[in-house]
Design a protein around this motif. Structure first.
Motif, PDB file in Angstrom:
ATOM      1  N   HIS A  85     -26.071  32.205 -16.906  1.00 53.48           N
ATOM      2  CA  HIS A  85     -27.518  32.297 -17.112  1.00 53.48           C
ATOM      3  C   HIS A  85     -27.935  33.733 -17.418  1.00 53.48           C
ATOM      4  O   HIS A  85     -28.723  33.984 -18.339  1.00 53.48           O
ATOM      5  CB  HIS A  85     -28.253  31.781 -15.869  1.00 53.48           C
ATOM      6  N   LYS A  86     -27.396  34.678 -16.679  1.00 53.41           N
ATOM      7  CA  LYS A  86     -27.729  36.095 -16.888  1.00 53.41           C
ATOM      8  C   LYS A  86     -27.319  36.555 -18.283  1.00 53.41           C
ATOM      9  O   LYS A  86     -28.068  37.263 -18.967  1.00 53.41           O
ATOM     10  CB  LYS A  86     -27.040  36.948 -15.830  1.00 53.41           C
ATOM     11  N   TRP A  87     -26.148  36.135 -18.734  1.00 51.96           N
ATOM     12  CA  TRP A  87     -25.648  36.571 -20.035  1.00 51.96           C
ATOM     13  C   TRP A  87     -26.542  36.062 -21.162  1.00 51.96           C
ATOM     14  O   TRP A  87     -26.865  36.792 -22.094  1.00 51.96           O
ATOM     15  CB  TRP A  87     -24.211  36.066 -20.235  1.00 51.96           C
TER      16      TRP A  87
ATOM     17  N   VAL B 270     -28.558  37.596 -27.139  1.00 51.83           N
ATOM     18  CA  VAL B 270     -29.217  36.584 -27.957  1.00 51.83           C
ATOM     19  C   VAL B 270     -29.419  37.093 -29.379  1.00 51.83           C
ATOM     20  O   VAL B 270     -29.219  36.358 -30.353  1.00 51.83           O
ATOM     21  CB  VAL B 270     -30.559  36.163 -27.336  1.00 51.83           C
ATOM     22  N   ASP B 271     -29.782  38.364 -29.525  1.00 46.87           N
ATOM     23  CA  ASP B 271     -29.930  38.949 -30.859  1.00 46.87           C
ATOM     24  C   ASP B 271     -28.609  38.883 -31.629  1.00 46.87           C
ATOM     25  O   ASP B 271     -28.596  38.659 -32.840  1.00 46.87           O
ATOM     26  CB  ASP B 271     -30.398  40.397 -30.760  1.00 46.87           C
TER      27      ASP B 271
ATOM     28  N   ASP C 133     -31.564  24.306 -23.822  1.00 47.94           N
ATOM     29  CA  ASP C 133     -30.735  25.443 -23.439  1.00 47.94           C
ATOM     30  C   ASP C 133     -31.246  25.981 -22.105  1.00 47.94           C
ATOM     31  O   ASP C 133     -32.428  25.821 -21.774  1.00 47.94           O
ATOM     32  CB  ASP C 133     -30.799  26.541 -24.509  1.00 47.94           C
ATOM     33  N   ILE C 134     -30.363  26.632 -21.353  1.00 49.27           N
ATOM     34  CA  ILE C 134     -30.753  27.197 -20.056  1.00 49.27           C
ATOM     35  C   ILE C 134     -31.533  28.492 -20.193  1.00 49.27           C
ATOM     36  O   ILE C 134     -32.158  28.950 -19.251  1.00 49.27           O
ATOM     37  CB  ILE C 134     -29.521  27.467 -19.167  1.00 49.27           C
ATOM     38  N   SER C 135     -31.505  29.116 -21.360  1.00 50.57           N
ATOM     39  CA  SER C 135     -32.069  30.447 -21.556  1.00 50.57           C
ATOM     40  C   SER C 135     -33.470  30.395 -22.157  1.00 50.57           C
ATOM     41  O   SER C 135     -33.663  29.885 -23.262  1.00 50.57           O
ATOM     42  CB  SER C 135     -31.155  31.271 -22.468  1.00 50.57           C
ATOM     43  N   GLU C 136     -34.440  30.964 -21.451  1.00 50.80           N
ATOM     44  CA  GLU C 136     -35.798  31.064 -21.990  1.00 50.80           C
ATOM     45  C   GLU C 136     -35.820  31.964 -23.224  1.00 50.80           C
ATOM     46  O   GLU C 136     -36.562  31.708 -24.173  1.00 50.80           O
ATOM     47  CB  GLU C 136     -36.748  31.594 -20.920  1.00 50.80           C
ATOM     48  N   GLU C 137     -35.005  33.023 -23.208  1.00 51.55           N
ATOM     49  CA  GLU C 137     -34.955  33.942 -24.347  1.00 51.55           C
ATOM     50  C   GLU C 137     -34.424  33.237 -25.584  1.00 51.55           C
ATOM     51  O   GLU C 137     -34.946  33.401 -26.695  1.00 51.55           O
ATOM     52  CB  GLU C 137     -34.086  35.155 -24.014  1.00 51.55           C
ATOM     53  N   VAL C 138     -33.378  32.441 -25.404  1.00 49.40           N
ATOM     54  CA  VAL C 138     -32.821  31.669 -26.520  1.00 49.40           C
ATOM     55  C   VAL C 138     -33.856  30.705 -27.085  1.00 49.40           C
ATOM     56  O   VAL C 138     -34.069  30.640 -28.310  1.00 49.40           O
ATOM     57  CB  VAL C 138     -31.564  30.892 -26.069  1.00 49.40           C
ATOM     58  N   ILE C 139     -34.500  29.947 -26.219  1.00 44.06           N
ATOM     59  CA  ILE C 139     -35.470  28.956 -26.681  1.00 44.06           C
ATOM     60  C   ILE C 139     -36.649  29.632 -27.368  1.00 44.06           C
ATOM     61  O   ILE C 139     -37.156  29.140 -28.399  1.00 44.06           O
ATOM     62  CB  ILE C 139     -35.941  28.069 -25.512  1.00 44.06           C
TER      63      ILE C 139
ATOM     64  N   TYR D 136     -38.754  23.544 -39.660  1.00 45.31           N
ATOM     65  CA  TYR D 136     -37.962  22.467 -39.087  1.00 45.31           C
ATOM     66  C   TYR D 136     -38.769  21.741 -38.022  1.00 45.31           C
ATOM     67  O   TYR D 136     -39.389  22.374 -37.173  1.00 45.31           O
ATOM     68  CB  TYR D 136     -36.680  23.009 -38.450  1.00 45.31           C
ATOM     69  N   ASP D 137     -38.754  20.425 -38.062  1.00 47.46           N
ATOM     70  CA  ASP D 137     -39.446  19.615 -37.072  1.00 47.46           C
ATOM     71  C   ASP D 137     -38.478  19.290 -35.931  1.00 47.46           C
ATOM     72  O   ASP D 137     -38.000  18.156 -35.787  1.00 47.46           O
ATOM     73  CB  ASP D 137     -39.981  18.330 -37.721  1.00 47.46           C
ATOM     74  N   ILE D 138     -38.159  20.314 -35.135  1.00 44.04           N
ATOM     75  CA  ILE D 138     -37.211  20.176 -34.034  1.00 44.04           C
ATOM     76  C   ILE D 138     -37.860  20.725 -32.765  1.00 44.04           C
ATOM     77  O   ILE D 138     -38.406  21.834 -32.773  1.00 44.04           O
ATOM     78  CB  ILE D 138     -35.892  20.941 -34.308  1.00 44.04           C
ATOM     79  N   ASN D 139     -37.778  19.963 -31.691  1.00 45.45           N
ATOM     80  CA  ASN D 139     -38.302  20.408 -30.406  1.00 45.45           C
ATOM     81  C   ASN D 139     -37.196  21.100 -29.625  1.00 45.45           C
ATOM     82  O   ASN D 139     -36.120  20.513 -29.412  1.00 45.45           O
ATOM     83  CB  ASN D 139     -38.834  19.202 -29.621  1.00 45.45           C
ATOM     84  N   PHE D 140     -37.421  22.336 -29.202  1.00 44.47           N
ATOM     85  CA  PHE D 140     -36.462  23.094 -28.409  1.00 44.47           C
ATOM     86  C   PHE D 140     -37.043  23.338 -27.023  1.00 44.47           C
ATOM     87  O   PHE D 140     -38.168  23.839 -26.896  1.00 44.47           O
ATOM     88  CB  PHE D 140     -36.134  24.428 -29.081  1.00 44.47           C
ATOM     89  N   LEU D 141     -36.263  22.991 -25.983  1.00 45.11           N
ATOM     90  CA  LEU D 141     -36.750  23.037 -24.615  1.00 45.11           C
ATOM     91  C   LEU D 141     -35.792  23.776 -23.690  1.00 45.11           C
ATOM     92  O   LEU D 141     -34.567  23.711 -23.856  1.00 45.11           O
ATOM     93  CB  LEU D 141     -36.919  21.608 -24.075  1.00 45.11           C
ATOM     94  N   VAL D 142     -36.352  24.449 -22.684  1.00 48.57           N
ATOM     95  CA  VAL D 142     -35.554  25.033 -21.605  1.00 48.57           C
ATOM     96  C   VAL D 142     -35.273  23.941 -20.571  1.00 48.57           C
ATOM     97  O   VAL D 142     -36.139  23.124 -20.265  1.00 48.57           O
ATOM     98  CB  VAL D 142     -36.310  26.197 -20.931  1.00 48.57           C
TER      99      VAL D 142
END
Length: 216
Positions: free
Chosen positions: A6-8, A15-16, A68-74, A86-92
Motif C-alpha cells: 500500500h505504501k509503495w 505512480v508517476d 485499486d488499493i491506491s488513492e493516488e493511482v485512482i 473513456y467511459d470507465i469507472n475507477f474505484l479505490v
C-alpha cells in the motif's frame, strides 16, 4: 493488503513512473486470453494501475470497472481516462472486499502479476473466494504471476527465496510461483481450470510470466 504494498503504490513518484511505463496495449499472452472472454463482457480489473489493460480492453468492446488499493493511482488513472474520453469507472477498494453485489461480472482479471502482491496463502485463498462471489455463473477469472523457474535462470540476483525484488533499495516484492502452485490455488477455491501456462510478453527477450484462466 500488506502495508508495504500500500505504501509503495501511494507514493506519487512510483505512480508517476507507472504512467511513464504505460504502453497502452495488451501483451501477447493477454491478447490470447481475451479471446476467451464473451463478447462485450463486463470485466472487473483488479489492481488496475494506470489503466493499460482497462483502456485496451475497452477499445476491444468490453465494459470495464477498475479497482485499486491506491488513492493516488485512482486519482491519476481517472484523470487520464477522462482526458481520453473513456467511459470507465475507477474505484479505490480496501484490498480485501469488493464493493459489488454477488454475480456482478462475467470476467475478472488480476494481471500485471498483481497476484504475487497478495502475500501468503491465507490471503490468496480469501481473495479468490471474493472473486468467486462477484463472478456470474460460468464467469472467467484470469490472473498472472512471476515464473519462479524463469527468474532463477535469468534474474536470480533479484530473488530471495520465493520473493522477487525488481526494485533496488525497496521493501516491496512479488511472490514467484511454480505452475502447480497456481493450479492448487485455483482448484482449492473451487474453480475449474481452462488453462495454466507460461505466457510471452511481446518478444522472446521480454521474458515470460505464468498465467491461469479458470471458470466459476
Amino acid at each position: 493488503m500488506s502495508d508495504i504494498v500500500h505504501k509503495w503504490y501511494e507514493d506519487k513518484k512510483n505512480v508517476d513512473e507507472m504512467v511513464y511505463c504505460n504502453k497502452g496495449e495488451l501483451k501477447k499472452w493477454e491478447r490470447a486470453v481475451a479471446d476467451f472472454f464473451p463478447k462485450e463482457a463486463k470485466i472487473l480489473d483488479i489492481g488496475c494501475g494506470m489503466g493499460r489493460e482497462a483502456f485496451a480492453l475497452f477499445d476491444s468492446g468490453f465494459s470495464i470497472i477498475g479497482i485499486d488499493i491506491s488513492e493516488e493511482v485512482i486519482k491519476q488513472v481517472a484523470k487520464l481516462s477522462l482526458k481520453n474520453c473513456y467511459d470507465i469507472n475507477f474505484l479505490v477498494y480496501d484490498g480485501y472486499t469488493f464493493p459489488f453485489d454477488d454475480a456482478s461480472f462475467e470476467v475478472i482479471i488480476i494481471w500485471a502479476q498483481t497476484f504475487g502482491l497478495l502475500y501468503g496463502d491465507t490471503y490468496k485463498s480469501k481473495f479468490l473466494n471474493e472473486c468467486k462471489r462477484v463472478l456470474k455463473k460460468d464467469g472467467l477469472l484470469s490472473f498472472s504471476g512471476h515464473d519462479y523457474d524463469y527468474l532463477m535462470e535469468h534474474h536470480k540476483q533479484y530473488l530471495s527465496g520465493r520473493k522477487f525484488y525488481p526494485y533496488a533499495n525497496t521493501e516491496i516484492y512479488w511472490e514467484a510461483f511454480l505452475p502447480q502452485e497456481l493450479l492448487s490455488y485455483v482448484e482449492n477455491a473451487g474453480f475449474s481450470v481452462v488453462l495454466c501456462e507460461p505466457g510471452k510478453i511481446h518478444k522472446t527477450e521480454d521474458g515470460i510470466v505464468l498465467h491461469c484462466l479458470c471458470r466459476k
